[in-house]
Enzyme design. Structure first.
Site, mmCIF file in Angstrom:
data_model
loop_
_atom_site.group_PDB
_atom_site.id
_atom_site.type_symbol
_atom_site.label_atom_id
_atom_site.label_comp_id
_atom_site.label_asym_id
_atom_site.label_seq_id
_atom_site.Cartn_x
_atom_site.Cartn_y
_atom_site.Cartn_z
ATOM 1 N N SER A 141 14.862 21.309 -16.793
ATOM 2 C CA SER A 141 13.639 22.057 -17.052
ATOM 3 C C SER A 141 14.020 23.344 -17.763
ATOM 4 O O SER A 141 15.119 23.873 -17.562
ATOM 5 C CB SER A 141 12.957 22.362 -15.720
ATOM 6 O OG SER A 141 12.195 23.538 -15.829
ATOM 7 N N LYS A 182 16.007 21.594 -11.540
ATOM 8 C CA LYS A 182 15.347 20.334 -11.876
ATOM 9 C C LYS A 182 16.255 19.331 -12.597
ATOM 10 O O LYS A 182 17.055 19.690 -13.429
ATOM 11 C CB LYS A 182 14.124 20.590 -12.774
ATOM 12 C CG LYS A 182 12.963 21.230 -12.078
ATOM 13 C CD LYS A 182 12.343 20.379 -10.984
ATOM 14 C CE LYS A 182 11.479 19.279 -11.529
ATOM 15 N NZ LYS A 182 10.241 19.756 -12.130
ATOM 16 N N GLU A 201 9.552 8.241 -17.280
ATOM 17 C CA GLU A 201 8.167 8.701 -17.466
ATOM 18 C C GLU A 201 7.650 8.334 -18.849
ATOM 19 O O GLU A 201 6.505 7.913 -19.016
ATOM 20 C CB GLU A 201 8.096 10.214 -17.277
ATOM 21 C CG GLU A 201 8.339 10.651 -15.846
ATOM 22 C CD GLU A 201 8.536 12.154 -15.743
ATOM 23 O OE1 GLU A 201 7.610 12.892 -16.146
ATOM 24 O OE2 GLU A 201 9.602 12.595 -15.301
ATOM 25 N N HIS A 230 0.834 -1.224 0.000
ATOM 26 C CA HIS A 230 0.000 0.000 0.000
ATOM 27 C C HIS A 230 0.862 1.266 0.000
ATOM 28 O O HIS A 230 0.433 2.302 0.486
ATOM 29 C CB HIS A 230 -0.951 0.035 1.205
ATOM 30 C CG HIS A 230 -1.668 -1.253 1.446
ATOM 31 N ND1 HIS A 230 -2.917 -1.526 0.918
ATOM 32 C CD2 HIS A 230 -1.307 -2.359 2.129
ATOM 33 C CE1 HIS A 230 -3.284 -2.750 1.283
ATOM 34 N NE2 HIS A 230 -2.322 -3.276 2.019
ATOM 35 N N TYR A 275 -10.550 -13.912 -45.145
ATOM 36 C CA TYR A 275 -9.855 -12.620 -45.148
ATOM 37 C C TYR A 275 -10.846 -11.477 -45.312
ATOM 38 O O TYR A 275 -11.802 -11.554 -46.081
ATOM 39 C CB TYR A 275 -8.832 -12.568 -46.294
ATOM 40 C CG TYR A 275 -8.147 -11.216 -46.410
ATOM 41 C CD1 TYR A 275 -7.031 -10.921 -45.635
ATOM 42 C CD2 TYR A 275 -8.644 -10.222 -47.251
ATOM 43 C CE1 TYR A 275 -6.412 -9.676 -45.714
ATOM 44 C CE2 TYR A 275 -8.030 -8.975 -47.334
ATOM 45 C CZ TYR A 275 -6.920 -8.709 -46.562
ATOM 46 O OH TYR A 275 -6.318 -7.478 -46.635
HETATM 47 N N1 ARG Z 1 -2.325 -5.236 -48.191
HETATM 48 C C1 ARG Z 1 -3.169 -6.333 -47.855
HETATM 49 C C2 ARG Z 1 -3.125 -6.594 -46.333
HETATM 50 O O1 ARG Z 1 -2.211 -6.129 -45.731
HETATM 51 C C3 ARG Z 1 -2.726 -7.567 -48.562
HETATM 52 C C4 ARG Z 1 -3.802 -8.554 -48.791
HETATM 53 C C5 ARG Z 1 -4.770 -8.041 -49.785
HETATM 54 N N2 ARG Z 1 -5.773 -8.993 -50.097
HETATM 55 C C6 ARG Z 1 -6.905 -8.671 -50.682
HETATM 56 N N3 ARG Z 1 -7.729 -9.648 -50.934
HETATM 57 N N4 ARG Z 1 -7.222 -7.438 -50.957
HETATM 58 O O2 ARG Z 1 -3.971 -7.210 -45.769
#
Ligand code: ARG
Length: 435
Positions: free
Chosen positions: A276, A282, A289, A155, A316
Site C-alpha cells: 500500500s 499491507k 482481485e 453459507h 450481414y
Molecule cells: N470490416 C467489416 C467487418 O468487420 C468487414 C465486412 C464488411 N462488409 C461490408 N459489407 N461492409 O464486419
C-alpha cells in the site's frame, strides 16, 4: 480510394471514415486474411477462373506482403477501412491487374467470417494451454499439502472437515469442463464460410471443399446466408470464457479470504502481491482481485455481443463489425488473467496449522458425532437432535465436543461411550468420507 468508389462521387468524410473503420481491431488478423486469400486464389486457378500466371503473381505478392508486415517494412495504414481492404489494395499496388482478380467470387462478408474463424482456431488453443497449466499448478498445490485438513463451508459457515486437496480438486474439475467447452465450440465452428459470397453464393464454379480443406476445416457451411451472418461461434466462445472467468473469480475470492488476517490459511509470494502507498503493514492480493474484477469485463463482452446480434435481419449487417472487439477482448482478458494467476497459485504458501485450527472449531464434527449414534442403532433424526443438544451444552460451557467429558455425553444419550472421541477426530471424519 475506396474499394466501392465506383458508385460514389465523393471521398468519405474523415470522421465518418474513422467511425466506419475497423482496422485498429482487425489488423491482428492479417495472417489469416492472407491465408484465406492464398487458398481462394489457388482454388480460382484450379477451377480455371483466373490464370495460373495471375495466381502465381497473387501468391507471391501476398507472401511478400506478409513478410513485410512481419518485418515492419510495411506499416498497416490506420486510415484503411479494414484489413481486407488494406491487403487487397496493397497487392494491387504491387502486382497490378492480377491483384484486382483476387476478389472474384468473394465478398468481404465471407472473407471476414472466414478470417475470424481462422484466427480463433489459432488463438483458442493458447487459452486451453494456459488452462491446462493452471490445472497443473493446482494439482501441484494439492500434492504439496496432501495432509492438510481445513473446514469445508456452506453459507460461509464451517460445515464439515475436508482435505485441502479435495477443495482444490473441485476447481480442477471445473477447469476440466471449461476445456471441454472450448473444444466443443471449436469443433462446431470448424466449417468454412468461404464461397458464401455476400450472402447468396456466387455465379462462379467455386470449389468450396477445396478451400475448406486447404484451410484445415472439416467442410464448409452449407447455407450461404448462415455462413456470413451468424456469430454464434463467437458467442459460444465468449460464453465458455465467461464460465471460465466465474471459476477463476471464485477461486480468487477464496484466495483473497485465505490471505486475510481473519483466515490466514495462505500467504502469497511477495513477487505476486502488492503493498500500500500509505499503510506499511499491507500485503494485498491485487492479482486475485483484478482477476475477480476482470470477470465482469468478460461477461460484458458476452452480453454486449448478444445484444448486438439479437435484432439483426439476415444476412450481414455492419453492426456485426462489433463482434471482433468483443471476442478479441474476451480472449485477451482470459489469457492475461490465466498468465497472472498460475504463477501466483504455484508460489502460494498454505498454512496448514491455521487451516487445522479453524477446522477444529465451530463444531465441524457434529455430523460425525450424530453418525456415531446412528452406528449404535439410533435413528438419524434422534441422533441429530441429541448432537444439537450437545453442541448447545458445549456453547454454554464454553467447551468443545472433543473436551466434553463422556459423562456429559451419556446424560444426553446413554448410547455414547469413549469411542465417540475417536469418531469425532478430524482425521477420522475426513478419512471416513473417503478423502
Ligand atoms: N470490416 C467489416 C467487418 O468487420 C468487414 C465486412 C464488411 N462488409 C461490408 N459489407 N461492409 O464486419
Amino acid at each position: 480510394m475506396k474499394l466501392w468508389a465506383g458508385r460514389f462521387s465523393k471521398e468519405a468524410d474523415k470522421k465518418t471514415n474513422d467511425f466506419n473503420s475497423s482496422i485498429k481491431t482487425d489488423s491482428r488478423m492479417f495472417n489469416e486474411d492472407i491465408d484465406g486469400s492464398i487458398a481462394h486464389a489457388s482454388m480460382l486457378a484450379a477451377q480455371g477462373i483466373i490464370t495460373k500466371e495471375d495466381c502465381e503473381s497473387i501468391l507471391k505478392g501476398l507472401s511478400d506482403i506478409r513478410n513485410d508486415i512481419i518485418s515492419g517494412d510495411l506499416l498497416i495504414d490506420p486510415d484503411a477501412e479494414d484489413i481486407h481492404t488494406f491487403i487487397e489494395g496493397e497487392l494491387t499496388k504491387r502486382i497490378g491487374s492480377a491483384g484486382k482478380r483476387l476478389h472474384t467470387g468473394r465478398s468481404r462478408n465471407d472473407q471476414v467470417a472466414l478470417d475470424i474463424r481462422l484466427y480463433l482456431k489459432r488463438d483458442v488453443p493458447q487459452v486451453t494451454k494456459l488452462v491446462e497449466e493452471l490445472i497443473e499448478a493446482l494439482d501441484g498445490k494439492a500434492k504439496e499439502y496432501e495432509k492438510a485438513i481445513m473446514p469445508g463451508y456452506t453459507h460461509l459457515q464451517r460445515a464439515q472437515p475436508i482435505t485441502f486437496a479435495a477443495h482444490v480438486g473441485a476447481y480442477t474439475q471445473m477447469l476440466q469442463r471449461d476445456l471441454g467447452r472450448f473444444e466443443d465450440a471449436l469443433d462446431r465452428m470448424n466449417f468454412s464460410p468461404l464461397g458464401s459470397g455476400a450472402l447468396a453464393g456466387t455465379t462462379y464454379p467455386l470449389d468450396r471443399q477445396m478451400t475448406a480443406e486447404a484451410l484445415g476445416f472439416y467442410g464448409y457451411t452449407e447455407n450461404t446466408l448462415d455462413g456470413v451472418s451468424d456469430r454464434d461461434f463467437c458467442l459460444e466462445l465468449l460464453s465458455a470464457c465467461s464460465i471460465l472467468m466465474v471459476h477463476l473469480s471464485r477461486l480468487c475470492e477464496e484466495v483473497i479470504m485465505w490471505c486475510s488476517w481473519e483466515f490466514k490459511f495462505a500467504e502469497l509470494d511477495d513477487a505476486f502481491s502488492t503493498g500500500s502507498s500509505i499503510m506499511p503493514q499491507k500485503k494485498n492480493p491485487d492479482i486475485a482481485e483484478l482477476v475477480r474484477g476482470k470477470a465482469g469485463r468478460v461477461f460484458g463482452d458476452l452480453t454486449g455481443l448478444l445484444a448486438v446480434m439479437k435484432g439483426l435481419p439476415l444476412a450481414y449487417n455492419k453492426d456485426m463489425q462489433e463482434d471482433k472487439d468483443a471476442i478479441f477482448d474476451g480472449l485477451d482478458t482470459v489469457k492475461m488473467c490465466l498468465t497472472a494467476l498460475t504463477p501466483m497459485i504455484a508460489t502460494m504458501r498454505m498454512i496448514p496449522e491455521n487451516m487445522r485450527k479453524a477446522a477444529a472449531g465451530g463444531f465441524i464434527n457434529a455430523t460425525d458425532c450424530a453418525d456415531y449414534l446412528v452406528s449404535k442403532g439410533l435413528p438419524f433424526r434422534d441422533a441429530y437432535k441429541a448432537t444439537g443438544e450437545l453442541v448447545a451444552l458445549c456453547i454454554d460451557k464454553k467447551t468443545t465436543l472433543e473436551e466434553l467429558p463422556v459423562e456429559e455425553y451419556k446424560k444426553i444419550c446413554e448410547l455414547f461411550d469413549e469411542g465417540v472421541y475417536e469418531a469425532i477426530r478430524l482425521e477420522t471424519c475426513v478419512a471416513r468420507r473417503g478423502f
